[in-house]
Design an enzyme around this catalytic site. Structure first.
Site, PDB file in Angstrom:
ATOM      1  CG  HIS A   1       0.414 -12.405  16.055  1.00  0.00           C
ATOM      2  ND1 HIS A   1       1.060 -12.889  14.950  1.00  0.00           N
ATOM      3  CD2 HIS A   1      -0.423 -13.401  16.475  1.00  0.00           C
ATOM      4  CE1 HIS A   1       0.642 -14.128  14.713  1.00  0.00           C
ATOM      5  NE2 HIS A   1      -0.255 -14.458  15.622  1.00  0.00           N
TER       6      HIS A   1
ATOM      7  CB  THR B   1      -4.942  16.158 -10.825  1.00  0.00           C
ATOM      8  OG1 THR B   1      -4.768  17.280 -11.690  1.00  0.00           O
ATOM      9  CG2 THR B   1      -4.672  14.880 -11.607  1.00  0.00           C
TER      10      THR B   1
END
Length: 484
Positions: free
Chosen positions: A469, A58
């Site tokens: 970061h 599916t």
């Protein structure tokens, strides 16, 4: 195959073809089924896997892959429409001009891209992965006629009968269409129909504010289709905390989605303009050119002949299993959606891992699994563990860390500041109980929380982790800083 022991079974009716005996019979080729079939075949077992129509399962054909492919295209449209906000001007336009007037969806090209991705993955399974594993893949319809024994009707009209020393049922689920008055008298789409993209609606009415209804509403909103979402619950995404649902609702409304909550669809009829009209139990109405029914999915078990194999089902029709995915019939297992596993491909993949270990003679269980989920709205919602409400009901002394996604530097650089980060912790133990993240790349960020929970880290350890970061995951440092 010493670990696939099962008692001898009586033969089926006399007019059946000769019964083929195999080590493993897999009925339904979803994520768990196809993975187990290939693994055991590569290990030298004789394996037959029968699939009715969706080669690869599916997810590949009518769920995750086509949905996320379309969402990806829709997000590109959104980026183009907002190009001027990023300092980008299209050819022939001044820097202050909007790209909105020039950006259009080419529906045929959109379909072609989606079909190419889905088709490529289907072909890879059919032509490479399945044959390469050594299993016998059968395209046909199976029905149990005796313990661990099925008759398989093939497309050419012929019949095969196969008995497995072990059997796995992995037939999945299909969209549910509940008995709402008038629903059978009007054209409607299920989520599987919508993914064929026959056309873009002038106005789409969506019944159901669960994951499927919300994702489809977000997708259509990105494509510029006005949407009215009708949901019976107090808020959409019933399982989520009210503040999470409120934020997702606000994000949907920003895409042009009108949300009617506390409104159970009571009657559906044809509209005066040839569209559809939905009347709700509380007296409200929603009209549109097209109707999407997204009111859950039902297990594919009705025509499997499970009673002939001694396989019990639940009141809702799912195959009843224990923590080891064993059914009531010895030697028969069930996995994925049809077994009541949370309806996510990654959960079915984990079912496969449990079965793989069990059939190899190792201990394995589904008990205590930590299963994250993501709703691919724009922005995304991702969740793992307990909600705040669930944690309080469970008796935890709860602390809640919450901060706007706008506080995350990466969100600013992306220009996608909607949403928030929310982490639930146990005040007594400092353990993380759960988290919800709404924002860009939330589906990736949530894995970091999941790993921290699996490692039994305290919230302080996650807060103090040196996260790169600027990334969206850095928001976990920021949100947990709010706890001290």
């Amino acid at each position: 195959m010493s670990h696939l022991e099962a008692p001898s079974a009586p033969g089926p009716e006399a007019d059946s073809p000769r019964i083929e005996e195999v080590d493993l019979l897999v009925v339904g080729g979803g994520k768990a089924g196809k993975s187990l079939a290939m693994t055991r075949a590569k290990a030298g077992d004789s394996v037959v896997m029968v699939e009715r129509d969706k080669i690869g399962g599916t997810c590949i054909n009518v769920a995750c892959i086509p949905t996320k492919t379309l969402v990806s295209s829709a997000r590109v449209l959104r980026e183009v429409q907002g190009a001027a906000d990023h300092g980008v001007s299209l050819e022939g336009e001044g820097p202050a001009a909007s790209a909105l007037a020039r950006a259009r969806i080419d529906l045929a090209a959109l379909r072609a891209r989606k079909d190419a991705i889905v088709g490529g993955m289907v072909a890879a399974h059919r032509d490479v992965l399945y044959p390469g594993s050594g299993m016998d893949f059968v395209l046909g319809t199976a029905r149990f006629i005796a313990p661990r024994t099925v008759r398989i009707a093939l497309a050419d009209g012929s019949i095969r009968a196969v008995r497995g020393r072990a059997v796995l049922i992995n037939t999945g689920t299909t969209p549910a269409v509940p008995p709402i008055e008038g629903l059978g008298s009007v054209p409607l789409w299920t989520s599987e129909d919508l993914l064929t993209l026959p056309e873009l609606p002038d106005h789409l009415v969506v019944l159901g504010g669960g994951v499927i209804g919300v994702e489809m509403s977000s997708l259509m909103g990105l494509l510029g289709v006005p949407v009215t979402l009708v949901h019976a619950g107090e808020h959409i995404l019933d399982r989520e905390d009210a503040d999470v649902a409120a934020q997702v609702s606000a994000d949907l409304e920003a895409l042009g989605v009108t949300i009617l909550t506390g409104s159970r669809a009571e009657r559906v009829s044809a509209g005066q303009d040839g569209g559809v009209l939905v009347r709700t139990a509380d007296g409200r109405e929603a009209s549109g050119s097209h109707l999407l029914v997204a009111l859950g999915r039902r297990p594919v078990t009705e025509d499997l002949g499970l009673e002939a194999a001694g396989i019990e089902t639940t009141e809702r029709g799912y195959v009843r299993v224990d923590d080891h995915l064993r059914t009531s019939a010895q030697g028969v297992y069930a996995a994925g959606d049809v077994a009541g596993t949370p309806q996510f491909t990654h959960a079915s993949w984990n079912d496969y891992r449990v079965l793989r270990d069990l059939l190899a003679g190792k201990g394995a269980s589904t008990a205590g699994r930590l299963i994250p989920w993501a709703v691919f709205t724009t922005p995304e919602l991702a969740h793992v563990g307990l909600t705040e409400a669930e944690a309080r009901r469970a008796g935890h002394d709860v602390r809640v860390a919450k901060t706007p996604t706008a506080a995350v530097p990466r969100a600013k650089t992306l220009g996608r500041t909607e949403g928030f980060y929310k982490v639930i912790v146990d005040a007594a133990t400092d353990r993380i109980l759960g988290a919800a993240v709404i924002g860009a790349e939330a589906s990736e960020v949530i894995t970091s929380v999941q790993m921290a929970m699996l490692g039994s880290l305290t919230w302080q350890q996650l807060r103090d982790a040196v996260i790169a970061h600027p990334t969206m995951s850095e928001g976990l440092n920021i949100v947990l800083d709010s706890l001290g």
